[in-house]
Design a protein around this motif. Sequence first.
Motif, PDB file in Angstrom:
ATOM      1  N   ILE A   1      -0.030  34.229 -28.978  1.00  0.00           N
ATOM      2  CA  ILE A   1      -0.823  33.775 -30.114  1.00  0.00           C
ATOM      3  C   ILE A   1      -0.806  32.257 -30.114  1.00  0.00           C
ATOM      4  O   ILE A   1       0.180  31.638 -29.722  1.00  0.00           O
ATOM      5  N   LYS A   2      -1.905  31.664 -30.528  1.00  0.00           N
ATOM      6  CA  LYS A   2      -1.997  30.206 -30.549  1.00  0.00           C
ATOM      7  C   LYS A   2      -2.106  29.724 -31.996  1.00  0.00           C
ATOM      8  O   LYS A   2      -3.012  30.127 -32.719  1.00  0.00           O
ATOM      9  N   SER A   3      -1.177  28.873 -32.373  1.00  0.00           N
ATOM     10  CA  SER A   3      -1.131  28.354 -33.736  1.00  0.00           C
ATOM     11  C   SER A   3      -1.768  26.977 -33.804  1.00  0.00           C
ATOM     12  O   SER A   3      -1.264  26.015 -33.205  1.00  0.00           O
TER      13      SER A   3
ATOM     14  N   TYR B   1      -1.839  25.158 -36.412  1.00  0.00           N
ATOM     15  CA  TYR B   1      -0.932  24.318 -37.192  1.00  0.00           C
ATOM     16  C   TYR B   1       0.117  23.671 -36.281  1.00  0.00           C
ATOM     17  O   TYR B   1       0.365  22.458 -36.371  1.00  0.00           O
ATOM     18  N   ILE B   2       0.718  24.475 -35.400  1.00  0.00           N
ATOM     19  CA  ILE B   2       1.716  23.935 -34.475  1.00  0.00           C
ATOM     20  C   ILE B   2       1.082  22.916 -33.542  1.00  0.00           C
ATOM     21  O   ILE B   2       1.663  21.865 -33.247  1.00  0.00           O
ATOM     22  N   PHE B   3      -0.145  23.208 -33.096  1.00  0.00           N
ATOM     23  CA  PHE B   3      -0.842  22.282 -32.197  1.00  0.00           C
ATOM     24  C   PHE B   3      -1.068  20.931 -32.872  1.00  0.00           C
ATOM     25  O   PHE B   3      -0.849  19.871 -32.275  1.00  0.00           O
ATOM     26  N   GLN B   4      -1.516  20.960 -34.130  1.00  0.00           N
ATOM     27  CA  GLN B   4      -1.758  19.721 -34.857  1.00  0.00           C
ATOM     28  C   GLN B   4      -0.465  18.966 -35.126  1.00  0.00           C
ATOM     29  O   GLN B   4      -0.456  17.742 -35.256  1.00  0.00           O
ATOM     30  N   THR B   5       0.639  19.704 -35.183  1.00  0.00           N
ATOM     31  CA  THR B   5       1.928  19.082 -35.496  1.00  0.00           C
ATOM     32  C   THR B   5       2.603  18.481 -34.269  1.00  0.00           C
ATOM     33  O   THR B   5       3.088  17.335 -34.305  1.00  0.00           O
ATOM     34  N   VAL B   6       2.638  19.235 -33.146  1.00  0.00           N
ATOM     35  CA  VAL B   6       3.399  18.772 -31.984  1.00  0.00           C
ATOM     36  C   VAL B   6       2.587  18.686 -30.694  1.00  0.00           C
ATOM     37  O   VAL B   6       3.088  18.190 -29.686  1.00  0.00           O
ATOM     38  N   GLY B   7       1.354  19.196 -30.689  1.00  0.00           N
ATOM     39  CA  GLY B   7       0.511  19.044 -29.508  1.00  0.00           C
ATOM     40  C   GLY B   7       0.447  20.245 -28.588  1.00  0.00           C
ATOM     41  O   GLY B   7      -0.228  20.220 -27.564  1.00  0.00           O
TER      42      GLY B   7
ATOM     43  N   TYR C   1       0.334  24.834 -28.676  1.00  0.00           N
ATOM     44  CA  TYR C   1      -0.002  25.945 -29.561  1.00  0.00           C
ATOM     45  C   TYR C   1       1.189  26.859 -29.882  1.00  0.00           C
ATOM     46  O   TYR C   1       1.065  27.755 -30.703  1.00  0.00           O
ATOM     47  N   GLY C   2       2.302  26.645 -29.234  1.00  0.00           N
ATOM     48  CA  GLY C   2       3.477  27.460 -29.493  1.00  0.00           C
ATOM     49  C   GLY C   2       4.664  26.890 -28.748  1.00  0.00           C
ATOM     50  O   GLY C   2       4.607  26.726 -27.523  1.00  0.00           O
ATOM     51  N   VAL C   3       5.734  26.577 -29.451  1.00  0.00           N
ATOM     52  CA  VAL C   3       6.900  25.938 -28.830  1.00  0.00           C
ATOM     53  C   VAL C   3       7.814  26.959 -28.174  1.00  0.00           C
ATOM     54  O   VAL C   3       8.218  26.800 -27.014  1.00  0.00           O
ATOM     55  N   ALA C   4       8.159  28.021 -28.900  1.00  0.00           N
ATOM     56  CA  ALA C   4       9.139  28.983 -28.376  1.00  0.00           C
ATOM     57  C   ALA C   4       8.645  29.643 -27.093  1.00  0.00           C
ATOM     58  O   ALA C   4       9.353  29.673 -26.086  1.00  0.00           O
TER      59      ALA C   4
END
Length: 255
Positions: free
Chosen positions: A203-205, A207-213, A215-218
């Motif tokens: 899944i691609k977030s 919100y996460i993309f806008q925050t850290v660049g 789509y998903g860190v984990a």
Amino acid sequence: MSVLKVCIIALTEQGLILANRLNSLVENSEVLYKPKPFTQTVQEHFKQGHRLIFISATGIVVRTLAPVLQDKYKDPAVLVLDEQGEFVIPLLSGHEGGANDFAATIANKINAKLVQTTAKAYVKPIYTIGLGCERNCPISFVQSLITQALFDANLELSQIKSINSIDIKADEQAFMALSTLLNIPFNTFDVPTLQTVEDQLSIKSDYIFQTVGVYGVAESSALCGASKITGNESELVLNKIKNTKATVAIARSYP
């Protein structure tokens, strides 16, 4: 007794070389090179009960066949090979559909290694964990989620070779403490590196993309962590799970 049709699917020129080699060795087989439309063509052969040999990344196979899977008693055997023909993976219907035996036969014909995950494994995978969390997350939130992830994936902590995250989390106290507590290396990756596995995320977030660049860190860091160890492609074995403060995912790669 009729012989099952075998479709050998190749997506690259190197893969086509191996596909043609297999075609000469496997009875009642045909080569499909970059079939178009890809998804529809592959799914139709699958629904007709044809055995499939993919020379491609495992993730492509999973995403293509997922909508038409029924169960292990009805689905035909599906194998996945790398372009060099070094490994043969029985991906679907290992026992009931005969994929394990079929893969063993193919591996023998081309002198490849059988990677059998439903029974005795000939090549042991490398497992890695990817982590994400709120800044200054208490260690208990991460540790409990790791325990849950291992349970969900039917893995032991001893099988995990590294824990991983994005580089802005390099100083996250919970992650560093867990690395020491669990005696597992902690790695971080920059955004460009994590972006290389973007197409494999469950899944691609935004919100996460806008925050850290990314789509998903984990999930991204788990995938990169596994590939870093083996030098080969990796795949998710547990999509990210989360609690109110952290996320965890597990990936694997074969040496």
